[in-house]
Write a protein that holds these residues in place. Structure first.
Motif, PDB file in Angstrom:
ATOM      1  N   GLU A 120      27.973  51.812  56.047  1.00  0.00           N
ATOM      2  CA  GLU A 120      28.114  50.732  57.028  1.00  0.00           C
ATOM      3  C   GLU A 120      28.690  49.442  56.450  1.00  0.00           C
ATOM      4  O   GLU A 120      29.269  48.629  57.195  1.00  0.00           O
ATOM      5  N   ALA A 121      28.570  49.243  55.140  1.00  0.00           N
ATOM      6  CA  ALA A 121      29.106  48.027  54.533  1.00  0.00           C
ATOM      7  C   ALA A 121      30.625  47.948  54.654  1.00  0.00           C
ATOM      8  O   ALA A 121      31.208  46.861  54.609  1.00  0.00           O
ATOM      9  N   ALA A 122      31.269  49.096  54.835  1.00  0.00           N
ATOM     10  CA  ALA A 122      32.734  49.133  54.901  1.00  0.00           C
ATOM     11  C   ALA A 122      33.290  48.392  56.103  1.00  0.00           C
ATOM     12  O   ALA A 122      34.453  47.980  56.104  1.00  0.00           O
ATOM     13  N   LEU A 123      32.469  48.196  57.143  1.00  0.00           N
ATOM     14  CA  LEU A 123      32.957  47.545  58.355  1.00  0.00           C
ATOM     15  C   LEU A 123      33.526  46.160  58.064  1.00  0.00           C
ATOM     16  O   LEU A 123      34.472  45.719  58.723  1.00  0.00           O
ATOM     17  N   MET A 124      32.966  45.485  57.080  1.00  0.00           N
ATOM     18  CA  MET A 124      33.399  44.126  56.779  1.00  0.00           C
ATOM     19  C   MET A 124      34.576  44.091  55.804  1.00  0.00           C
ATOM     20  O   MET A 124      35.096  43.006  55.507  1.00  0.00           O
ATOM     21  N   ASN A 125      35.020  45.239  55.325  1.00  0.00           N
ATOM     22  CA  ASN A 125      36.041  45.265  54.280  1.00  0.00           C
ATOM     23  C   ASN A 125      37.440  45.655  54.745  1.00  0.00           C
ATOM     24  O   ASN A 125      38.399  45.530  53.996  1.00  0.00           O
ATOM     25  N   PHE A 126      37.558  46.136  55.983  1.00  0.00           N
ATOM     26  CA  PHE A 126      38.884  46.502  56.483  1.00  0.00           C
ATOM     27  C   PHE A 126      39.698  45.245  56.780  1.00  0.00           C
ATOM     28  O   PHE A 126      39.151  44.222  57.197  1.00  0.00           O
ATOM     29  N   PRO A 127      41.017  45.302  56.606  1.00  0.00           N
ATOM     30  CA  PRO A 127      41.854  44.134  56.914  1.00  0.00           C
ATOM     31  C   PRO A 127      41.939  43.863  58.410  1.00  0.00           C
ATOM     32  O   PRO A 127      41.767  44.770  59.242  1.00  0.00           O
ATOM     33  N   THR A 128      42.214  42.640  58.752  1.00  0.00           N
ATOM     34  CA  THR A 128      42.316  42.227  60.147  1.00  0.00           C
ATOM     35  C   THR A 128      43.456  42.953  60.863  1.00  0.00           C
ATOM     36  O   THR A 128      44.527  43.160  60.300  1.00  0.00           O
ATOM     37  N   GLY A 129      43.217  43.335  62.099  1.00  0.00           N
ATOM     38  CA  GLY A 129      44.251  43.910  62.949  1.00  0.00           C
ATOM     39  C   GLY A 129      44.809  45.232  62.477  1.00  0.00           C
ATOM     40  O   GLY A 129      45.998  45.515  62.673  1.00  0.00           O
ATOM     41  N   CYS A 130      43.962  46.073  61.906  1.00  0.00           N
ATOM     42  CA  CYS A 130      44.485  47.311  61.309  1.00  0.00           C
ATOM     43  C   CYS A 130      44.218  48.565  62.138  1.00  0.00           C
ATOM     44  O   CYS A 130      44.690  49.646  61.773  1.00  0.00           O
ATOM     45  N   PHE A 131      43.497  48.452  63.265  1.00  0.00           N
ATOM     46  CA  PHE A 131      43.171  49.648  64.043  1.00  0.00           C
ATOM     47  C   PHE A 131      43.725  49.563  65.462  1.00  0.00           C
ATOM     48  O   PHE A 131      43.641  48.524  66.121  1.00  0.00           O
ATOM     49  N   ASP A 132      44.258  50.688  65.911  1.00  0.00           N
ATOM     50  CA  ASP A 132      44.706  50.804  67.299  1.00  0.00           C
ATOM     51  C   ASP A 132      43.538  51.130  68.223  1.00  0.00           C
ATOM     52  O   ASP A 132      43.566  50.776  69.405  1.00  0.00           O
ATOM     53  N   VAL A 133      42.552  51.812  67.678  1.00  0.00           N
ATOM     54  CA  VAL A 133      41.394  52.244  68.466  1.00  0.00           C
ATOM     55  C   VAL A 133      40.140  52.146  67.607  1.00  0.00           C
ATOM     56  O   VAL A 133      40.155  52.510  66.431  1.00  0.00           O
TER      57      VAL A 133
END
Length: 299
Positions: A150-163
């Motif tokens: 669950e910690a990974a949620l804060m580590n993805f870059p902004t605006g990187c997912f379509d869904v």
């Protein structure tokens, strides 16, 4: 044990909250928990549930299907049959609502990885998050998925997912304000948020009341209706673009609810109530046992 004690409505901020119903954790501990309801916005939530860091033991049962993948018992066998059918339906829904044949998707609360794998097989770039270590191991061994904690949620870059998808996960998340804000950050401008949650205003919820299996205390902290989930989205800059009923959920939930009531032949009784709930959702989809909500960011 540290508990999540709520004195102010998490949705509207009102202090006018009152007792709604008491429910028993039939699934694991047999403890009783109180549900409260906001008198202003009608949002329902579980009072004095264990905090996130201590709630793990309430999931530690071989029968908790999203983590163990168990087929033990006829009710769980039915769950697997329905899930196999719904995996295709969910994938089709994502493709239709996103207007994309492929893209980048984040599945939060991926469980044992079935949906994430279904999207991967359809050519999507998949990221998945799951709190339970055993479920992450299962996904790795069976689907070769690198499911993150669950910690990974804060580590993805902004605006990187379509869904971003949450299939029966939102009701488990303690920090709703934080995760809703994070959804907005992670989605592209045309991205969609797909949320499936039980509907506490459903036909079967009204029938079973405190025995309704989808209250699932204390694992379910929040109990949404079509109105309150829409308010959560609006609060964080989302508009509700579509709603889809999940009528099959009524069969599984009704079978469990009959079992919790101690009735004989819970499978057949639940099947009958599931049929009634099905027809109820055909007349008024807002009465469906569970609902899928598709949100888009306000522009």
């Amino acid at each position: 044990m540290n508990k999540l004690t709520i004195d102010i409505c998490p949705l509207c901020g009102s202090m006018h909250i009152s007792h709604y119903i008491n429910c028993i954790d039939f699934y694991a501990s047999k403890e009783e928990f109180e549900l409260l309801k906001c008198e202003e916005c009608n949002f329902i939530f579980t009072q004095n549930a264990p905090v996130d860091s201590e709630i793990g033991k309430y999931y530690e049962t071989p029968d908790y299907i999203s983590h163990s993948d168990t087929k033990k018992g006829i009710v769980n066998y039915v769950y697997h049959l329905v899930r196999a059918y719904m995996l295709s339906k969910k994938a089709q829904l994502v493709i239709k609502e996103s207007h994309l044949r492929s893209g980048k998707i984040l599945d939060i609360g991926a469980g044992t990885g079935y949906f994430a794998n279904a999207m991967y097989l359809r050519g999507w770039e998949v990221e998945a998050i799951e709190k339970n270590e055993g479920a992450r191991v299962f996904a790795k061994e069976h689907f070769m998925l690198d499911v993150k904690d669950e910690a990974a949620l804060m580590n993805f870059p902004t605006g990187c997912f379509d869904v971003i998808t949450l299939w029966h996960v939102m009701e488990h998340l303690e920090h709703l304000e934080t995760v809703w804000a994070r959804f907005s950050e992670l989605l592209t401008e045309k991205g969609i948020l797909v949320v499936a949650v039980p509907n506490s205003a459903s036909y079967d919820a009204e029938k079973y009341e405190k025995y309704w299996a989808a209250y699932d205390v204390p694992r379910h902290l929040w109990h949404f209706t079509p109105a309150t989930i829409q308010q959560w989205g609006a609060k964080h800059g989302f508009i509700l673009a579509a709603r889809h009923p999940m009528p099959f959920d009524a069969f599984y939930i009704s079978m469990l609810s009959e079992k919790y009531r101690g009735k004989s032949f819970p499978f057949f009784r639940g099947l009958f109530v599931g049929v009634l709930a099905w027809f109820s959702s055909l007349v008024k989809k807002e009465k469906s046992s569970s609902m899928i909500y598709v949100f888009r960011k306000k522009r």
